[in-house]
Motif scaffolding. Structure first.
Motif, PDB file in Angstrom:
ATOM      1  N   ILE A 157      -9.065   6.672  30.598  1.00 44.37           N
ATOM      2  CA  ILE A 157      -9.716   6.314  29.463  1.00 44.37           C
ATOM      3  C   ILE A 157     -10.515   7.589  28.554  1.00 44.37           C
ATOM      4  N   VAL A 158     -10.948   8.950  29.289  1.00 44.13           N
ATOM      5  CA  VAL A 158     -11.332   9.878  28.538  1.00 44.13           C
ATOM      6  C   VAL A 158     -10.074  10.600  27.902  1.00 44.13           C
ATOM      7  N   ALA A 159      -8.904  10.908  28.711  1.00 44.06           N
ATOM      8  CA  ALA A 159      -7.843  11.265  28.276  1.00 44.06           C
ATOM      9  C   ALA A 159      -7.121  10.588  26.943  1.00 44.06           C
ATOM     10  N   VAL A 160      -7.291   9.242  26.945  1.00 39.04           N
ATOM     11  CA  VAL A 160      -6.768   8.538  25.814  1.00 39.04           C
ATOM     12  C   VAL A 160      -7.777   8.648  24.560  1.00 39.04           C
ATOM     13  N   ARG A 161      -8.914   8.527  25.156  1.00 41.32           N
ATOM     14  CA  ARG A 161     -10.008   8.566  23.987  1.00 41.32           C
ATOM     15  C   ARG A 161      -9.864   9.853  23.135  1.00 41.32           C
ATOM     16  N   ASP A 162      -9.758  10.874  23.938  1.00 39.75           N
ATOM     17  CA  ASP A 162      -9.864  12.221  23.287  1.00 39.75           C
ATOM     18  C   ASP A 162      -8.643  12.628  22.412  1.00 39.75           C
ATOM     19  N   TYR A 163      -7.633  12.036  22.743  1.00 37.43           N
ATOM     20  CA  TYR A 163      -6.182  12.103  21.990  1.00 37.43           C
ATOM     21  C   TYR A 163      -6.427  11.218  21.029  1.00 37.43           C
ATOM     22  N   MET A 209       0.815  -1.246  -0.028  1.00 37.42           N
ATOM     23  CA  MET A 209       0.063   0.007   0.014  1.00 37.42           C
ATOM     24  C   MET A 209       0.629   1.373  -0.090  1.00 37.42           C
ATOM     25  N   LYS A 210       2.258   1.033   0.162  1.00 36.72           N
ATOM     26  CA  LYS A 210       3.131   2.212  -0.009  1.00 36.72           C
ATOM     27  C   LYS A 210       3.020   3.270   1.148  1.00 36.72           C
ATOM     28  N   MET A 211       2.925   2.634   2.266  1.00 36.87           N
ATOM     29  CA  MET A 211       2.495   3.587   3.433  1.00 36.87           C
ATOM     30  C   MET A 211       3.605   4.556   3.672  1.00 36.87           C
ATOM     31  N   THR A 212       3.105   5.762   3.908  1.00 36.68           N
ATOM     32  CA  THR A 212       3.863   6.854   4.151  1.00 36.68           C
ATOM     33  C   THR A 212       4.499   7.237   5.591  1.00 36.68           C
ATOM     34  N   THR A 213       5.363   7.761   5.581  1.00 30.57           N
ATOM     35  CA  THR A 213       6.055   8.190   7.271  1.00 30.57           C
ATOM     36  C   THR A 213       4.807   8.840   7.940  1.00 30.57           C
ATOM     37  N   ILE A 214       4.309   9.842   7.546  1.00 33.52           N
ATOM     38  CA  ILE A 214       2.909  10.276   8.170  1.00 33.52           C
ATOM     39  C   ILE A 214       2.076   9.360   8.681  1.00 33.52           C
ATOM     40  N   GLU A 215       1.639   8.616   7.670  1.00 38.50           N
ATOM     41  CA  GLU A 215       0.609   7.647   8.020  1.00 38.50           C
ATOM     42  C   GLU A 215       1.043   6.194   9.054  1.00 38.50           C
ATOM     43  N   TYR A 216       2.348   6.156   8.992  1.00 43.15           N
ATOM     44  CA  TYR A 216       2.824   5.120   9.838  1.00 43.15           C
ATOM     45  C   TYR A 216       2.828   5.960  11.294  1.00 43.15           C
ATOM     46  N   LEU A 217       3.266   6.983  11.377  1.00 41.80           N
ATOM     47  CA  LEU A 217       3.427   7.748  12.612  1.00 41.80           C
ATOM     48  C   LEU A 217       1.960   7.826  13.204  1.00 41.80           C
ATOM     49  N   LEU A 218       1.101   8.474  12.778  1.00 45.20           N
ATOM     50  CA  LEU A 218      -0.265   8.529  13.356  1.00 45.20           C
ATOM     51  C   LEU A 218      -0.852   7.083  13.605  1.00 45.20           C
ATOM     52  N   LEU A 219      -0.641   6.001  12.510  1.00 47.94           N
ATOM     53  CA  LEU A 219      -1.301   4.926  13.149  1.00 47.94           C
ATOM     54  C   LEU A 219      -0.543   4.190  14.354  1.00 47.94           C
ATOM     55  N   GLN A 220       0.949   4.445  14.417  1.00 46.89           N
ATOM     56  CA  GLN A 220       1.700   3.810  15.523  1.00 46.89           C
ATOM     57  C   GLN A 220       0.999   4.643  16.844  1.00 46.89           C
ATOM     58  N   THR A 221       0.850   6.018  16.537  1.00 48.64           N
ATOM     59  CA  THR A 221       0.259   6.524  17.884  1.00 48.64           C
ATOM     60  C   THR A 221      -1.097   6.126  18.118  1.00 48.64           C
ATOM     61  N   ILE A 222      -1.905   6.106  17.430  1.00 51.74           N
ATOM     62  CA  ILE A 222      -3.293   5.387  17.465  1.00 51.74           C
ATOM     63  C   ILE A 222      -3.279   4.268  18.130  1.00 51.74           C
ATOM     64  N   ILE A 223      -2.461   3.227  17.699  1.00 56.98           N
ATOM     65  CA  ILE A 223      -2.263   1.918  18.476  1.00 56.98           C
ATOM     66  C   ILE A 223      -1.759   2.318  20.113  1.00 56.98           C
ATOM     67  N   LEU A 224      -0.960   3.081  20.097  1.00 62.61           N
ATOM     68  CA  LEU A 224      -0.412   3.367  21.534  1.00 62.61           C
ATOM     69  C   LEU A 224      -1.499   3.841  22.313  1.00 62.61           C
ATOM     70  N   PHE A 225      -2.433   4.774  21.669  1.00 60.87           N
ATOM     71  CA  PHE A 225      -3.465   5.411  22.852  1.00 60.87           C
ATOM     72  C   PHE A 225      -4.798   4.637  22.633  1.00 60.87           C
ATOM     73  N   ASP A 226      -4.901   3.526  23.124  1.00 67.47           N
ATOM     74  CA  ASP A 226      -6.109   2.778  22.852  1.00 67.47           C
ATOM     75  C   ASP A 226      -6.898   2.525  24.288  1.00 67.47           C
ATOM     76  N   PRO A 227      -8.044   3.216  24.145  1.00 68.81           N
ATOM     77  CA  PRO A 227      -8.818   3.399  25.235  1.00 68.81           C
ATOM     78  C   PRO A 227      -9.820   2.189  25.752  1.00 68.81           C
ATOM     79  N   GLU A 228      -9.493   0.908  24.919  1.00 65.29           N
ATOM     80  CA  GLU A 228      -9.946  -0.293  25.113  1.00 65.29           C
ATOM     81  C   GLU A 228      -9.009  -1.053  26.199  1.00 65.29           C
ATOM     82  N   CYS A 229      -7.976  -0.603  26.565  1.00 63.81           N
ATOM     83  CA  CYS A 229      -7.095  -1.250  27.600  1.00 63.81           C
ATOM     84  C   CYS A 229      -7.974  -1.332  28.744  1.00 63.81           C
TER      85      CYS A 229
END
Length: 421
Positions: free
Chosen positions: A341-347, A313-333
């Motif tokens: 949960i509120v802080a993580v969900r908002d971010y 899919m030729k993922m770009t650096t910006i797409e990678y960084l946003l997805l990497q951070t989305i994976i980190l801030f997971d309110p489902e933990c």
């Protein structure tokens, strides 16, 4: 034979590891071996001779095919033809099958008749695949990560600019000899993030080219650097200690395997390459050096389930960084407090909005919307590979096959206490 059977479908083909060799790379400023003819001729005659192949006795024959030997190549006297054939098979991971009984004659006249039997004879007479490691090591350049530069001039998104700055620091810390490798989560959380400190020391203390690390080192180094990256986020800093630990345990392995895949140079989709050029290939054929712990299948899972799809899919650096951070801030933990949960969900909501704006700006609404869903659908496979790696590490320790790094084991053992998959 693989030591462990995965509980998820990862297609864990056994692979081999070696050093990456990129003949197209430009030499660094400190490169020792110059490629230009003028600089080569500037060397003393004696040194130029020593750089050439080892000599064999006059009239000596190639031990593979019986032709006149041109020198000692990969440990045996051989002709240029057999030397080149052997090198190509190993470097390009080629596999051949014999159409007869596996014992075809290999001589000067028939050496091209069956490549399977020719390679088999190369091995049987003592050609040493590990010598290719030395050859590659001499050719390696300075540490670098081959990613295409992306313009952010039209984005005007402070969040993306912040993530790009953190990525530059991440890559610098990954090859710094003074960047911390933590022994525990508590130790990591007790110290301020190195991402907020001066970078000068780390710039001056980069890894030497001669220094070769192993897989255990890189697991601990990438995981420790990932934790330092996590600690640099303001929203993370405002969480309680319990919530910080829960988020690290919940997400850091997924962040680690995603980093392994994306930071492999762009042109490769069949191997994982670490910063010191240590490689793991998908293919079994030229198995030069196999990790005894049986963890190679987990890296092959990274190749099959993460690297190959993001290359397609030729993922770009910006797409990678946003997805990497989305994976980190997971309110489902599961064990996060309500406040966390509120802080993580908002971010995470802010991250998703930035990703949407970026994709619409780059591709338009129809294509951008499709790409948005395609990017987010990478998350389940990344989490599966992370779970596979955690489970394999736990089995390796329980069977006393290896003693993994304390930090990787702590994250693996605590995962069940703070989350689920």
């Amino acid at each position: 034979m693989a030591l462990f059977e995965p509980t998820v479908s990862m297609n864990p083909s056994i692979a081999f590891c070696a050093y990456a060799d990129d003949p197209a790379e430009e030499p660094s400023e400190n490169a020792v071996v110059m490629r230009s003819r003028s600089s080569s001729n500037a060397l003393p005659v004696k040194e130029r001779k020593e750089m050439g192949p080892k000599r064999c006795k006059s009239g000596e024959l190639c031990v593979v095919c019986g032709d006149n030997a041109s020198g000692v190549h990969y440990g045996v006297s051989s002709c240029n033809g057999c030397k080149t054939f052997f090198r190509r098979v190993v470097l390009e991971n080629r596999t051949y099958s014999c159409k007869a009984d596996g014992n075809c004659p290999v001589d000067k006249r028939m050496r091209c008749g069956c490549r399977h039997c020719r390679y088999k004879k190369c091995i049987s007479v003592g050609m040493d695949r590990t010598e290719l490691n030395l050859e590659r090591r001499r050719k390696r350049k300075s540490f670098h990560f081959e990613k295409m530069e992306e313009s952010t001039e039209t984005l005007h998104d402070p969040l993306i600019e912040e993530l790009l700055a953190k990525e530059d620091r991440f890559l610098l810390m990954l090859t710094s000899t003074v960047a911390p490798i933590h022994s525990s989560i508590a130790e990591a959380l007790s110290l301020p993030s190195t991402f907020n400190q001066s970078i000068r020391t780390h710039q001056m203390c980069q890894m030497h080219q001669e220094k070769q690390m192993n897989f255990s080192y890189w697991r601990a180094k990438i995981l420790s650097t990932t934790i330092e990256w996590i600690k640099s986020f303001l929203v993370f800093q405002e969480l309680s200690q319990e919530d910080k630990q829960a988020l690290i345990v919940h997400s850091s392995f997924s962040n680690m395997v995603f980093s392994e895949a994306f930071h492999t140079p762009d042109k490769f989709s069949d191997r994982i390459i670490y910063p010191d050029s240590l490689c793991v290939f998908r293919n079994l054929a030229a198995n030069i050096q196999k990790e005894r712990s049986g963890l190679i299948p987990t890296i092959v899972a990274v190749i099959n389930q993460i690297l190959a799809p993001i290359r397609r899919m030729k993922m770009t650096t910006i797409e990678y960084l946003l997805l990497q951070t989305i994976i980190l801030f997971d309110p489902e933990c599961l064990t996060l407090s309500k406040t966390a949960i509120v802080a993580v969900r908002d971010y995470r909501s802010d991250l998703l909005q930035s990703l949407t704006r970026y994709l619409v700006n780059q591709y338009g609404i129809p294509e951008g919307t499709y790409r948005f869903s395609t990017i987010l659908l990478r998350i389940p496979n990344i989490n599966k590979v992370a779970a596979f790696k955690r489970e394999t590490l736990l089995r390796a320790e329980s069977l006393k096959i290896m003693k993994p790094h304390p930090l990787t084991m702590e994250v693996s053992k605590k995962y069940g206490e703070v989350s689920f998959f």
